[in-house]
Motif scaffolding. Structure first.
Motif, PDB file in Angstrom:
ATOM      1  N   PRO A   1      42.795  42.588  48.319  1.00 14.07           N
ATOM      2  CA  PRO A   1      42.155  43.897  48.504  1.00 14.07           C
ATOM      3  C   PRO A   1      40.673  43.819  48.150  1.00 14.07           C
ATOM      4  CG  PRO A   1      43.436  43.886  46.486  1.00 14.07           C
ATOM      5  CD  PRO A   1      43.751  42.599  47.190  1.00 14.07           C
ATOM      6  N   VAL A   2      39.880  44.653  48.796  1.00 12.10           N
ATOM      7  CA  VAL A   2      38.428  44.640  48.579  1.00 12.10           C
ATOM      8  C   VAL A   2      38.008  45.974  47.978  1.00 12.10           C
ATOM      9  CG1 VAL A   2      36.158  44.377  49.638  1.00 12.10           C
ATOM     10  CG2 VAL A   2      38.110  43.081  50.533  1.00 12.10           C
TER      11      VAL A   2
ATOM     12  N   VAL B   1      39.365  41.796  37.161  1.00 11.00           N
ATOM     13  CA  VAL B   1      38.923  43.193  37.100  1.00 11.00           C
ATOM     14  C   VAL B   1      39.940  43.948  36.254  1.00 11.00           C
ATOM     15  CG1 VAL B   1      38.470  45.313  38.387  1.00 11.00           C
ATOM     16  CG2 VAL B   1      37.786  43.103  39.346  1.00 11.00           C
ATOM     17  N   MET B   2      39.469  44.609  35.202  1.00 17.53           N
ATOM     18  CA  MET B   2      40.341  45.395  34.333  1.00 17.53           C
ATOM     19  C   MET B   2      40.142  46.878  34.633  1.00 17.53           C
ATOM     20  SD  MET B   2      40.281  43.479  30.632  1.00 17.53           S
ATOM     21  CE  MET B   2      41.509  44.647  30.043  1.00 17.53           C
ATOM     22  N   ILE B   3      41.250  47.589  34.824  1.00 20.69           N
ATOM     23  CA  ILE B   3      41.227  49.018  35.148  1.00 20.69           C
ATOM     24  C   ILE B   3      41.940  49.777  34.037  1.00 20.69           C
ATOM     25  CG2 ILE B   3      41.836  50.772  36.850  1.00 20.69           C
ATOM     26  CD1 ILE B   3      42.010  48.508  38.924  1.00 20.69           C
ATOM     27  N   SER B   4      41.260  50.750  33.446  1.00 24.72           N
ATOM     28  CA  SER B   4      41.855  51.592  32.405  1.00 24.72           C
ATOM     29  C   SER B   4      42.076  52.984  32.982  1.00 24.72           C
ATOM     30  CB  SER B   4      40.943  51.673  31.175  1.00 24.72           C
ATOM     31  OG  SER B   4      40.759  50.380  30.606  1.00 24.72           O
TER      32      SER B   4
ATOM     33  N   LEU C   1      45.212  47.722  33.479  1.00 24.06           N
ATOM     34  CA  LEU C   1      45.688  46.790  34.497  1.00 24.06           C
ATOM     35  C   LEU C   1      44.675  45.666  34.659  1.00 24.06           C
ATOM     36  CD1 LEU C   1      46.818  49.357  37.235  1.00 24.06           C
ATOM     37  CD2 LEU C   1      48.319  48.087  35.711  1.00 24.06           C
ATOM     38  N   THR C   2      45.151  44.462  34.748  1.00 20.64           N
ATOM     39  CA  THR C   2      44.290  43.310  34.985  1.00 20.64           C
ATOM     40  C   THR C   2      44.571  42.771  36.384  1.00 20.64           C
ATOM     41  OG1 THR C   2      44.242  42.731  32.634  1.00 20.64           O
ATOM     42  CG2 THR C   2      43.598  41.028  34.195  1.00 20.64           C
ATOM     43  N   VAL C   3      43.558  42.774  37.230  1.00 23.13           N
ATOM     44  CA  VAL C   3      43.697  42.346  38.619  1.00 23.13           C
ATOM     45  C   VAL C   3      42.823  41.111  38.831  1.00 23.13           C
ATOM     46  CG1 VAL C   3      43.541  43.043  41.033  1.00 23.13           C
ATOM     47  CG2 VAL C   3      44.000  44.763  39.280  1.00 23.13           C
ATOM     48  N   LYS C   4      43.430  40.044  39.319  1.00 23.89           N
ATOM     49  CA  LYS C   4      42.685  38.806  39.569  1.00 23.89           C
ATOM     50  C   LYS C   4      42.541  38.520  41.065  1.00 23.89           C
ATOM     51  CE  LYS C   4      43.746  36.629  35.142  1.00 23.89           C
ATOM     52  NZ  LYS C   4      44.244  35.414  34.451  1.00 23.89           N
ATOM     53  N   LYS C   5      43.517  38.947  41.829  1.00 25.61           N
ATOM     54  CA  LYS C   5      43.441  38.735  43.275  1.00 25.61           C
ATOM     55  C   LYS C   5      42.729  39.917  43.901  1.00 25.61           C
ATOM     56  CE  LYS C   5      46.184  37.639  47.379  1.00 25.61           C
ATOM     57  NZ  LYS C   5      47.535  37.486  47.972  1.00 25.61           N
ATOM     58  N   VAL C   6      41.400  39.859  43.946  1.00 28.66           N
ATOM     59  CA  VAL C   6      40.592  40.950  44.465  1.00 28.66           C
ATOM     60  C   VAL C   6      39.211  40.423  44.827  1.00 28.66           C
ATOM     61  CG1 VAL C   6      39.756  41.611  42.165  1.00 28.66           C
ATOM     62  CG2 VAL C   6      39.797  43.308  43.994  1.00 28.66           C
TER      63      VAL C   6
ATOM     64  N   LEU D   1      46.256  49.012  42.053  1.00 26.93           N
ATOM     65  CA  LEU D   1      46.998  49.733  41.023  1.00 26.93           C
ATOM     66  C   LEU D   1      48.500  49.490  41.098  1.00 26.93           C
ATOM     67  CD1 LEU D   1      45.110  53.141  41.270  1.00 26.93           C
ATOM     68  CD2 LEU D   1      44.647  51.252  39.733  1.00 26.93           C
ATOM     69  N   THR D   2      48.930  48.672  42.030  1.00 29.87           N
ATOM     70  CA  THR D   2      50.365  48.397  42.187  1.00 29.87           C
ATOM     71  C   THR D   2      50.608  46.899  42.091  1.00 29.87           C
ATOM     72  OG1 THR D   2      50.150  48.241  44.607  1.00 29.87           O
ATOM     73  CG2 THR D   2      50.662  50.404  43.684  1.00 29.87           C
TER      74      THR D   2
END
Length: 305
Positions: A196-197, A259-262, A268-273, A297-298
């Motif tokens: 995802p972008v 990328v960390m999302i609060s 949430l920690t997202v690495k594939k982005v 977010l999923t």
């Protein structure tokens, strides 16, 4: 002085109808016009009580309170006590809001003081400050529309800010903090990796990126040309996308470490982005500086923040 009771009653009926209608709008309830008219009719009868000596007890605060319960019941009905009580409180809120707006507008245009022979004189009738019929007939609908639109604007703003999240982007030793908007309409993905972008506002965060990378990102057509090297050059990606009315557009993106999302007490920690770099402001009021992809977010493990 002649008092035209029928005119006063009709005016109150119209005003009560509008107050009850606005209450229904704010409650997000579909109220039939027949019920609104019934409630307004019951509310307008209160004017008659003021001219009947035997009904003077209706002017007592307790009777006014009980009568307002009847008005709300006739208009919105009764399903359970909590919802009925909310209707009743909001009805009072709307009434005070419109009434306060009317009084505020009146005193805003009213000039209460004049200077006579060097002395300040005030005007008073001894019975308060009368408001003209013309002012009421014109001012009430204006204040009604103004209040309705202001409340709707506040609700839109609340919904808007419910979709905001704190975002922390890490690229090597650099950490970028931003406010992100969760946009369900953002379906941009890298066609090769399927990542995802998300979109980052470079008018806000450009200082966090090396100048050489910024230059390459701004000149996508010269992307393959050799130039000054940069430690993040291997992170650059070109993502094709399609905009409304435009085809074959390209967006320069960067691969972050994570990328960390609060959001709502969880992280949430997202690495594939991928992070798309936008050199145009994405928020005119600067409420947020990045747009998140809903897929971020999923499918990711959340931890309590």
């Amino acid at each position: 002085m002649a008092v035209y009771l029928d005119v006063i009653w009709l005016l109150n009926f119209c005003f009560d109808y509008m107050l009850l209608a606005l209450t229904g709008i704010l409650l997000k309830k579909h109220v039939k016009k027949r019920r609104l008219a019934t409630g307004a009719l019951v509310a307008s009868f209160y004017v008659l009580f003021l001219f009947v000596p035997s009904l003077s007890f209706m002017t007592l605060p307790l009777m006014k309170l009980l009568y307002s319960f009847v008005i709300v019941f006739m208009t919105f009905g009764f399903t359970r006590f909590r919802s009925f009580f909310q209707c009743w409180l909001l009805f009072y809120f709307v009434t005070f809001m419109i009434g306060g707006g009317m009084m505020g507008a009146h005193y805003f245009f009213q000039q209460d003081m004049t200077v006579v022979n060097g002395a300040i004189a005030t005007k008073s009738t001894g019975f308060g400050d009368p408001i003209s019929w013309a002012f009421v007939l014109i001012g009430f609908p204006v204040v009604w529309l103004f209040s309705k639109r202001r409340v709707e604007k506040l609700e839109t703003t609340r919904i808007h800010f419910d979709q905001l999240a704190n975002v922390s982007i890490r690229i090597d030793e650099v950490t970028i903090s931003a406010i992100g908007l969760i946009d369900s309409g953002n379906q941009l993905q890298d066609p090769l990796s399927g990542s995802p972008v998300m979109i980052l506002d470079m008018t806000v965060h450009e200082s966090n990126f090396p100048p050489a990378l910024i230059e390459k990102a701004k000149n996508i057509t010269d992307f393959q040309e050799e130039g000054e090297g940069d430690r993040w050059e291997h992170r650059l990606r070109i993502v094709p996308f399609r905009a409304v009315g435009q085809d074959h557009q390209f967006l320069c993106a960067v691969k972050p470490d994570e990328v960390m999302i609060s959001l709502e007490g969880r992280s949430l920690t997202v690495k594939k982005v991928l992070i798309g770099l936008s050199f145009h402001s994405i928020s005119g009021e600067k409420d947020y500086s990045c747009i998140l992809h809903p897929k971020m977010l999923t499918g990711h493990k959340a931890t309590a923040s």
